[in-house]
Design a protein around this motif. Structure first.
Motif, PDB file in Angstrom:
ATOM      1  N   GLY A 172       0.808  -1.276   0.072  1.00 37.19           N
ATOM      2  CA  GLY A 172       0.144  -0.232  -0.003  1.00 37.19           C
ATOM      3  C   GLY A 172       0.893   1.236  -0.035  1.00 37.19           C
ATOM      4  N   ILE A 226       1.067  -8.371   3.109  1.00 36.43           N
ATOM      5  CA  ILE A 226       0.749  -7.024   2.896  1.00 36.43           C
ATOM      6  C   ILE A 226       1.441  -6.214   3.590  1.00 36.43           C
ATOM      7  CG2 ILE A 226      -1.364  -5.406   2.993  1.00 36.43           C
ATOM      8  CD1 ILE A 226      -3.194  -7.485   2.867  1.00 36.43           C
ATOM      9  N   ASP A 283       1.507  -2.091   4.485  1.00 33.65           N
ATOM     10  CA  ASP A 283       0.802  -0.994   4.163  1.00 33.65           C
ATOM     11  C   ASP A 283       1.839   0.210   4.466  1.00 33.65           C
ATOM     12  OD1 ASP A 283      -0.837   0.897   3.264  1.00 33.65           O
ATOM     13  OD2 ASP A 283      -2.590   0.085   4.303  1.00 33.65           O
ATOM     14  N   VAL A 321      -0.125   3.098   6.733  1.00 31.13           N
ATOM     15  CA  VAL A 321      -0.549   2.843   7.942  1.00 31.13           C
ATOM     16  C   VAL A 321      -0.544   4.075   8.782  1.00 31.13           C
ATOM     17  CG1 VAL A 321       1.498   2.049   8.955  1.00 31.13           C
ATOM     18  CG2 VAL A 321      -0.576   1.190   9.697  1.00 31.13           C
ATOM     19  N   GLY A 354      -3.954   3.655   6.774  1.00 30.55           N
ATOM     20  CA  GLY A 354      -3.949   2.460   5.963  1.00 30.55           C
ATOM     21  C   GLY A 354      -5.001   2.488   4.787  1.00 30.55           C
ATOM     22  N   CYS A 355      -4.505   1.837   3.782  1.00 31.74           N
ATOM     23  CA  CYS A 355      -5.615   1.460   2.652  1.00 31.74           C
ATOM     24  C   CYS A 355      -6.184   0.043   2.518  1.00 31.74           C
ATOM     25  CB  CYS A 355      -4.767   1.932   1.335  1.00 31.74           C
ATOM     26  SG  CYS A 355      -3.441   0.941   0.837  1.00 31.74           S
ATOM     27  N   VAL A 356      -6.103  -0.728   3.394  1.00 28.10           N
ATOM     28  CA  VAL A 356      -6.110  -2.208   3.408  1.00 28.10           C
ATOM     29  C   VAL A 356      -7.221  -2.340   4.849  1.00 28.10           C
ATOM     30  CG1 VAL A 356      -5.725  -4.647   3.696  1.00 28.10           C
ATOM     31  CG2 VAL A 356      -4.149  -2.783   2.345  1.00 28.10           C
ATOM     32  N   LEU A 362      -5.938  -4.227   7.788  1.00 29.03           N
ATOM     33  CA  LEU A 362      -4.669  -3.874   8.454  1.00 29.03           C
ATOM     34  C   LEU A 362      -4.693  -2.751   9.571  1.00 29.03           C
ATOM     35  CD1 LEU A 362      -1.258  -3.793   6.761  1.00 29.03           C
ATOM     36  CD2 LEU A 362      -1.570  -1.910   8.084  1.00 29.03           C
ATOM     37  N   HIS A 399      -0.109  -9.669   7.624  1.00 27.56           N
ATOM     38  CA  HIS A 399       0.070  -8.168   7.610  1.00 27.56           C
ATOM     39  C   HIS A 399       1.090  -7.429   8.417  1.00 27.56           C
ATOM     40  CE1 HIS A 399      -4.140  -9.453   6.617  1.00 27.56           C
ATOM     41  NE2 HIS A 399      -4.531  -8.279   6.576  1.00 27.56           N
ATOM     42  N   GLY A 440       2.453  -3.752   9.494  1.00 29.89           N
ATOM     43  CA  GLY A 440       1.892  -2.345   9.547  1.00 29.89           C
ATOM     44  C   GLY A 440       2.640  -1.569  10.380  1.00 29.89           C
TER      45      GLY A 440
END
Length: 362
Positions: free
Chosen positions: A237, A264, A266, A269, A273-275, A278, A295, A297
């Motif tokens: 991300g 992932i 990101d 974050v 964050g874009c998930v 996460l 994940h 982050g």
């Protein structure tokens, strides 16, 4: 002016607000520098390094904080809130859109809080104090992603570069800005199959001149995100909306479609964050597994390479620090880029992007 440099308190944050060479420049301009003992050790700078350029070493956090101008790297942590005071200038990364509690406290205490990440050069759409750490974070994103793809780290056991006869790993990057571009450079260098998605056609055109056919460049829409993310071994991300929360581009249902053990990372974050699945982690506990996917982050990724990151950051922040030290708040009138960095002043939330996130605090 009295300038304080506290030791960072965020988990495993080893960067420091001022390097000895920056402290020397400020001292040569007639300012007094107060550095908390051991503040620079994690980045490779000893107390004697600071003493040798004329800085004074103080033994407590309070002694470093109790100054006209405080230079940090990361946002104040809860244990530091008590040191913030009316009339003080705080210059550091803040990322307030993801931190209502800190925003409220900065408003209440009356500090003038200037965020590195929202200093913006007029007409250039450039974020000069965010860029150096975005470069570091982008490059680290692939480095960390490759590590956590290892089976022993919970990943699916994919070597990003592959080997003759075996397909390379697939890296999908959401966002083609500085972070995404730097991540792609490293991923391509490792031999991975790389896709970048962005909504800016002009930016995609620039990336084509940079990478040619080595990277697949796609317009970022729901269909393309769904098709690429589901097949990704490593999803990065890299979305940035200055001062605002990052939009959710990958929902939980899409994460469920990713292969077990994929990763992932990101980088967005610290802006929320874009998930969807996460949340922020730390260098001590960097990853967790949700929906079978690893994940990562950590919001202060560059803290993992503090020797490099501190110097890269100081190369960009020093001219602005010097202006604040020489001119005080008058520097905000004389430098429009610096003025855009102000998030909170005189008990008011003044940055428009942050105000959109917290309209009730305006």
């Amino acid at each position: 002016m009295e300038i304080g440099v506290p030791k960072e308190t965020k988990d495993q944050e080893f960067r420091v607000g001022l390097s000895p060479s920056s402290a020397r420049v400020l001292k040569e301009n007639g300012h007094a520098i107060f550095v908390e003992t051991q503040a620079g050790v994690g980045a490779g700078f000893t107390d004697d390094d600071y003493r040798s350029v004329g800085a004074e070493i103080v033994q407590t956090s309070e002694a470093a904080w109790n100054r006209d101008l405080v230079i940090k790297v990361k946002e104040p942590q809860a244990i530091e809130y008590k040191f913030l005071q009316k009339g003080q200038i705080l210059f550091t990364y803040l990322h307030l859109a993801a931190d209502r509690k800190l925003t409220e406290h900065l408003i209440d205490c009356g500090v003038c809080a200037i965020a590195y990440e929202t200093v913006e050069q007029d007409g250039a759409n450039k974020l000069p104090l965010l860029t150096p750490m975005s470069i570091v974070a982008g490059r680290l994103a692939v480095q960390f992603g490759a590590r956590f793809l290892e089976r022993q780290q919970g990943g699916r056991g994919v070597l990003l570069g592959g080997v003759p006869g075996v397909s390379p790993g697939k890296v999908v990057i959401l966002g083609g800005g500085v972070v995404g571009t730097e991540a792609a450079k490293i991923a391509v260098g490792m031999g991975a199959s790389v896709q970048i998605l962005d909504v800016n056609i002009e930016r995609l055109g620039y990336l084509e001149t940079l990478f040619g056919s080595r990277v697949e460049l796609l317009y970022s829409n729901s269909a393309n995100i769904e098709a690429t993310v589901a097949q990704a071994d490593l999803l990065i991300g890299a979305v940035l909306l200055p001062g605002r929360r990052a939009p959710i581009l990958v929902n939980r249902n899409l994460v469920k479609q990713m292969r077990s053990g994929s990763v992932i990372v990101d980088v967005a974050v610290d802006q929320g964050g874009c998930v969807e699945t996460l949340h922020a982690t730390s260098h001590t506990q960097p990853v967790y597994i949700e929906e079978g996917v690893v994940h990562y982050g950590v919001p202060n990724m560059p803290g993992a390479v503090p020797w490099t990151a501190t110097q890269a950051l100081n190369n960009s922040t020093l001219p602005y620090v010097l202006q604040l030290a020489n001119q005080g708040l008058e520097a905000l009138k004389n430098n429009p880029a610096l003025a855009k960095g102000v998030n909170v002043q005189n008990h008011r939330l003044v940055h428009p992007a942050v105000a959109e996130v917290f309209p009730d605090l305006v």
